[in-house]
Write a protein that holds these residues in place. Sequence first.
Motif, short mmCIF file in Angstrom:
data_model
loop_
_atom_site.label_atom_id
_atom_site.label_comp_id
_atom_site.label_asym_id
_atom_site.label_seq_id
_atom_site.Cartn_x
_atom_site.Cartn_y
_atom_site.Cartn_z
N ALA A 1 7.76 75.99 32.88
CA ALA A 1 6.42 75.38 32.94
C ALA A 1 6.31 74.43 34.13
O ALA A 1 5.26 74.34 34.78
CB ALA A 1 6.14 74.63 31.64
N THR A 2 7.42 73.73 34.43
CA THR A 2 7.40 72.80 35.56
C THR A 2 7.25 73.56 36.88
O THR A 2 6.44 73.19 37.74
CB THR A 2 8.67 71.93 35.57
OG1 THR A 2 8.80 71.30 34.29
CG2 THR A 2 8.61 70.86 36.65
N LEU A 3 7.99 74.66 37.02
CA LEU A 3 7.88 75.47 38.24
C LEU A 3 6.47 76.05 38.38
O LEU A 3 5.90 76.08 39.47
CB LEU A 3 8.94 76.59 38.24
CG LEU A 3 10.39 76.13 38.48
CD1 LEU A 3 11.36 77.27 38.19
CD2 LEU A 3 10.59 75.63 39.91
N GLN A 4 5.91 76.50 37.26
CA GLN A 4 4.54 77.06 37.29
C GLN A 4 3.54 75.99 37.74
O GLN A 4 2.66 76.25 38.55
CB GLN A 4 4.15 77.58 35.90
CG GLN A 4 4.75 78.94 35.60
CD GLN A 4 4.63 79.34 34.13
OE1 GLN A 4 4.32 78.52 33.26
NE2 GLN A 4 4.89 80.60 33.84
N ALA A 5 3.71 74.77 37.20
CA ALA A 5 2.80 73.67 37.57
C ALA A 5 2.94 73.32 39.05
O ALA A 5 1.94 73.10 39.74
CB ALA A 5 3.09 72.45 36.70
N LEU A 6 4.18 73.28 39.55
CA LEU A 6 4.42 72.97 40.97
C LEU A 6 3.69 73.98 41.86
O LEU A 6 3.08 73.62 42.87
CB LEU A 6 5.91 72.97 41.28
CG LEU A 6 6.76 71.86 40.64
CD1 LEU A 6 8.24 72.11 40.88
CD2 LEU A 6 6.37 70.49 41.16
N ASP A 7 3.75 75.25 41.45
CA ASP A 7 3.14 76.34 42.21
C ASP A 7 1.61 76.29 42.07
O ASP A 7 0.89 76.10 43.05
CB ASP A 7 3.71 77.66 41.66
CG ASP A 7 3.18 78.90 42.38
OD1 ASP A 7 2.09 78.81 43.01
OD2 ASP A 7 3.82 79.96 42.30
N HIS A 8 1.10 76.39 40.83
CA HIS A 8 -0.35 76.50 40.61
C HIS A 8 -1.13 75.26 41.05
O HIS A 8 -2.23 75.37 41.55
CB HIS A 8 -0.65 76.74 39.12
CG HIS A 8 -0.15 78.06 38.64
ND1 HIS A 8 -0.23 78.46 37.32
CD2 HIS A 8 0.45 79.08 39.30
CE1 HIS A 8 0.30 79.67 37.20
NE2 HIS A 8 0.73 80.05 38.38
N GLU A 9 -0.54 74.09 40.83
CA GLU A 9 -1.26 72.84 41.13
C GLU A 9 -0.97 72.30 42.53
O GLU A 9 -1.41 71.21 42.88
CB GLU A 9 -0.93 71.77 40.07
CG GLU A 9 -1.28 72.15 38.64
CD GLU A 9 -2.77 72.39 38.42
OE1 GLU A 9 -3.58 71.74 39.12
OE2 GLU A 9 -3.11 73.22 37.56
N LYS A 10 -0.20 73.08 43.29
CA LYS A 10 0.13 72.68 44.67
C LYS A 10 0.66 71.24 44.75
O LYS A 10 0.18 70.41 45.54
CB LYS A 10 -1.09 72.85 45.59
CG LYS A 10 -1.61 74.29 45.63
CD LYS A 10 -2.77 74.44 46.61
CE LYS A 10 -3.11 75.89 46.93
NZ LYS A 10 -3.25 76.76 45.75
N CYS A 11 1.63 70.95 43.89
CA CYS A 11 2.17 69.58 43.82
C CYS A 11 2.94 69.23 45.09
O CYS A 11 3.65 70.07 45.65
CB CYS A 11 3.09 69.43 42.61
SG CYS A 11 2.19 69.62 41.07
N THR A 12 2.80 67.96 45.50
CA THR A 12 3.54 67.49 46.68
C THR A 12 4.82 66.76 46.28
O THR A 12 5.75 66.64 47.06
CB THR A 12 2.67 66.51 47.50
OG1 THR A 12 2.29 65.41 46.65
CG2 THR A 12 1.42 67.18 48.04
N HIS A 13 4.85 66.24 45.02
CA HIS A 13 6.00 65.46 44.54
C HIS A 13 6.35 65.84 43.11
O HIS A 13 5.48 66.32 42.37
CB HIS A 13 5.67 63.95 44.58
CG HIS A 13 5.61 63.39 45.97
ND1 HIS A 13 4.62 63.74 46.86
CD2 HIS A 13 6.41 62.49 46.62
CE1 HIS A 13 4.81 63.10 48.00
NE2 HIS A 13 5.88 62.33 47.89
N VAL A 14 7.58 65.60 42.74
CA VAL A 14 7.99 65.78 41.34
C VAL A 14 9.05 64.72 41.02
O VAL A 14 9.88 64.39 41.86
CB VAL A 14 8.50 67.22 41.07
CG1 VAL A 14 9.66 67.61 41.97
CG2 VAL A 14 8.92 67.40 39.61
N HIS A 15 8.98 64.16 39.82
CA HIS A 15 9.99 63.18 39.37
C HIS A 15 10.80 63.84 38.25
O HIS A 15 10.21 64.40 37.32
CB HIS A 15 9.33 61.93 38.77
CG HIS A 15 8.51 61.14 39.74
ND1 HIS A 15 8.56 61.34 41.10
CD2 HIS A 15 7.63 60.12 39.53
CE1 HIS A 15 7.74 60.48 41.70
NE2 HIS A 15 7.15 59.74 40.77
N GLY A 16 12.13 63.73 38.33
CA GLY A 16 12.93 64.33 37.26
C GLY A 16 14.34 63.77 37.22
O GLY A 16 14.75 63.01 38.10
N THR A 17 15.07 64.17 36.19
CA THR A 17 16.48 63.81 36.06
C THR A 17 17.30 64.94 36.70
O THR A 17 16.79 66.05 36.85
CB THR A 17 16.89 63.67 34.59
OG1 THR A 17 16.76 64.96 33.95
CG2 THR A 17 16.02 62.65 33.85
#
Length: 482
Positions: A207-223
Amino acid sequence: MWGPNQYEWVVMQFATAYAGIILVSVNPAYQSQELEFVLRKVGCKALVFPTQFKTQKYYEILKRVCPELEQSSHGTLKSKKLPDLSVVISLDSKLPGTFSMDDLMQAGDSSHKKELHDIQKTLDSKEPINIQFTSGTTGSPKGATLSHHNIVNNANLIGIRLQIDQGTRCCLPVPLYHCLGSVGGCMVMAVHGSSLVFPSLSFNAKATLQALDHEKCTHVHGTPTMYIDMLGQPDFASYNLSNLQGGVIAGSSVPPEVMKKIIKNMNMREIVVAYGTTENSPVTFMGFPQDNIIQKTETVGCIIPHTEAKIEDPETGEVLPFNRPGELQIRGYCVMLGYWGDPNRTNEVMTDEKWYKTGDIAVLDEYGYCKIVGRCKDMIIRGGENIYPVEIEQFLHTHPKIQEVQVVGVKDERMGEEICASIRVKAGEECTEEEIKAFCKGKIAHFKIPRYIVFVKDFPLTVSGKIQKYKLRERMETHLHL
């Protein structure tokens, strides 16, 4: 607030802050015993949650603590075990004894607006606004109490360091009940005007990868664990991550190989490591997006402005020079007000000069960069979750067949560390791994249930009879072929 990442979580975070109400962040995996402890500890007046998430049936768990709920009319709960709790709000359906979120949204009228404005004139930025529960070494969680001043300033400085602006689209798979989500995500969004994307209710790599792709994210925060899981998806190459630039990796130590993979395969040249503790609102060290690969892989970044750090010899209390390992201590605007209702435990970690003792062994260099080399105590960090062995040991000691138990963290490629329980059973008793895991289920949060259970005859001891945890850890890692 008790539940996974939902829009209403964010609404509650800002609504409570506006009205001067203290928001208590409760781990969504908590079972009835843990829930009862935290609600009683802070005298919670209201509780907000969804009916169910995955196998967690929140309404049912709450009923175990206050069976009076079903028979009470909404807003008038009188519970024997939770005397302060009167209001229960269900996010998604109207249940006996609860308000629904819709009821709540429709209850406001113009007279409340005036009331709110009057309240706001009396608010003080140094007042408590958020209690974040962190696991306790003595078996009970501690409520780190943070002020508006703590949180807003930390978020402002995080955003400046990350160079976030209104064009930033940040994906947030980390839980909101942690500071990384609520401060590094929601509060940074509010202060710097960036967009937030929630990929799923709780972490899901796909779901995170899909969101990064579909929403054209510039940043992501994670562990680190989250990044490892994303990189490990079989269809990883099919996602378009060309908009990604940077983000934060935090929560536990980052293996250099993982960092290199993230930079190369996820296009995150500007990723930074962040280090902090809930008690420090949370971030005290953070890399710069333009740091070199050594700084990104071998340190937890550079000190945040308006923050002091020093390294002390834990035995003698003397301040150590640069590049010498000792206990890391922090002072400044970011240090919590204290543990809620726990002056003794607050005094254990705070000195008279307001230095906060992190319990981490670290090295500082002359440029303000920090390297974490170990922990004073034996806290386990599993996929970004802080777990204290004593809490699990105390619980397992309630099993009728267990004579003695010691819990250590053993290395794990995906989670960073996994929980291993070494158990001596009582004479004449037989016990199985399945039996112990079944005993834990539903009584302690799923992430505290040991991954490995090893039955032993004895433990490595010091001359004075104390258990040598580091030797036990080595012994277990050898035994488990890790």
